[in-house]
Design a protein around this motif. Sequence first.
Motif, PDB file in Angstrom:
ATOM      1  N   ILE A 170     -10.491  -3.868  -4.080  1.00 54.92           N
ATOM      2  CA  ILE A 170     -11.241  -4.431  -2.997  1.00 54.92           C
ATOM      3  C   ILE A 170     -12.832  -4.843  -2.582  1.00 54.92           C
ATOM      4  CG2 ILE A 170     -11.965  -4.342  -0.508  1.00 54.92           C
ATOM      5  CD1 ILE A 170      -8.689  -4.051  -0.104  1.00 54.92           C
ATOM      6  N   ALA A 171     -13.733  -3.269  -3.250  1.00 53.42           N
ATOM      7  CA  ALA A 171     -14.961  -3.214  -3.811  1.00 53.42           C
ATOM      8  C   ALA A 171     -15.245  -4.120  -4.765  1.00 53.42           C
ATOM      9  CB  ALA A 171     -14.645  -1.818  -3.840  1.00 53.42           C
ATOM     10  N   GLN A 174      -8.520   0.687  -2.703  1.00 56.55           N
ATOM     11  CA  GLN A 174     -10.225   0.845  -2.172  1.00 56.55           C
ATOM     12  C   GLN A 174     -10.893   0.251  -3.298  1.00 56.55           C
ATOM     13  OE1 GLN A 174      -8.100   2.817  -1.594  1.00 56.55           O
ATOM     14  NE2 GLN A 174      -7.622   3.347   0.249  1.00 56.55           N
ATOM     15  N   ASN A 175     -11.359   0.233  -4.633  1.00 56.57           N
ATOM     16  CA  ASN A 175     -12.133   0.224  -5.381  1.00 56.57           C
ATOM     17  C   ASN A 175     -11.625  -1.221  -5.280  1.00 56.57           C
ATOM     18  OD1 ASN A 175     -13.841   2.544  -5.317  1.00 56.57           O
ATOM     19  ND2 ASN A 175     -11.873   3.704  -7.095  1.00 56.57           N
ATOM     20  N   PRO A 204       1.019  -1.714  -0.111  1.00 56.52           N
ATOM     21  CA  PRO A 204       0.107  -0.391  -0.211  1.00 56.52           C
ATOM     22  C   PRO A 204       0.920   1.485  -0.096  1.00 56.52           C
ATOM     23  CG  PRO A 204       0.019  -0.508   2.310  1.00 56.52           C
ATOM     24  CD  PRO A 204       0.975  -2.321   1.345  1.00 56.52           C
ATOM     25  N   ASP A 229      -5.153   7.595  -4.055  1.00 53.52           N
ATOM     26  CA  ASP A 229      -6.887   8.274  -4.706  1.00 53.52           C
ATOM     27  C   ASP A 229      -7.234   8.347  -5.517  1.00 53.52           C
ATOM     28  OD1 ASP A 229      -5.367  10.773  -4.949  1.00 53.52           O
ATOM     29  OD2 ASP A 229      -4.723  11.201  -2.793  1.00 53.52           O
ATOM     30  N   THR A 275      -8.247   2.297  -7.297  1.00 53.56           N
ATOM     31  CA  THR A 275      -7.272   2.648  -6.434  1.00 53.56           C
ATOM     32  C   THR A 275      -7.445   1.077  -5.375  1.00 53.56           C
ATOM     33  OG1 THR A 275      -9.164   2.913  -5.094  1.00 53.56           O
ATOM     34  CG2 THR A 275      -8.084   4.913  -5.600  1.00 53.56           C
TER      35      THR A 275
END
Length: 353
Positions: free
Chosen positions: A195-196, A192-193, A172, A179, A190
């Motif tokens: 993983i989503a 986060q996206n 990371p 971001d 990103t």
Amino acid sequence: MKKQDPMVCSFNCSNTYEELQKRCSATLQTKITIDPLASVNPFTEFDNMIATLKADPANPYPLSYTFRQCEATCNAASTLDRSSREVIYYNQAFLDGIKGPDTKVRWAVRCIIAHEIGHHFMGHTLPSTPAGDSNTRRKRERRADFFTGFVISRFPGATEQDAIEGILSLDPQSYRPRDAAEEKFSIYPTLQNRIAAVKEGFKAANNPKDPLRIDMFKKIDSVARIQMARNGRSSIYHVIDFKMSMGDFTGAKQLTEELLLKPDFSDKGQLWEYKSIADQQLGNLAEAIESQRKATELNKNNMDKLERLQLLLDNGSPAQKLESSEIKKRLESRQIQQKIDTKKLKQKTGRIQ
């Protein structure tokens, strides 16, 4: 007009098609062999992944991809080789560097492999696929991540946490984009996206009424049938690649010799090159040269095979060294001509635009 190269899709890396073809050939993969005692063997996990990808246990159509290690990619990448075989390259050092207990590492390896299969699966690597802008490329990555979650969910006992272990293997601190602002200019989403997207795929696969799940199962069966008809021989190459990766060059040579005796095997040029590689690793230079010569004769327009012959001859007798020198001149002349043709094509394209 020059045919467009196949796309290169990677887990999180930047590689050109030419770079992978140059540095990821079967010739070079023998530099690193897998530790036979390793608790997580990527080839075993790859085979598990293919078995899991079947829509129905009774489906007789296997998915066939060439799976090969290559240091040129920083983690994993998918593309087509010059024979239009669908290839997945992985970096053994990257996999070895994944920290945690064996179970965690195993899920991470499975996730990374699933991601690359997803790119092939959805046609992202085909020459007919436009490169696309950053937004288009990000969507492809998210679809491959979605596919990862979908496939991992089909392993008995798999959890949503298991499905994101591949993404979690990325650092990371060094990962980009960090971001939403950086994401606009990146071909990757990103973390986060990503993983989503994996979680969405995992949930869709576990909902029998989800239209995405139904569509994905249909596509699995469709792609499997096409691949079986078009590329059934890839499974044979997979076995040879596996033997070489494990350092079993004698076994690889024996298998290629058996296949060369079969009159109905179409791609004998590749088999001769595999035999040449095995002979070279076993110290049989004379046999390696003759096998590579046959591979070159059967693939007259393949400069990679000719270049390999040139390198082998350069280690041979004085007469063979002289032949090597002549071939090298031909290769250099061809490379110069290719650069001229590429320059002309760019100029022509610029005028048209």
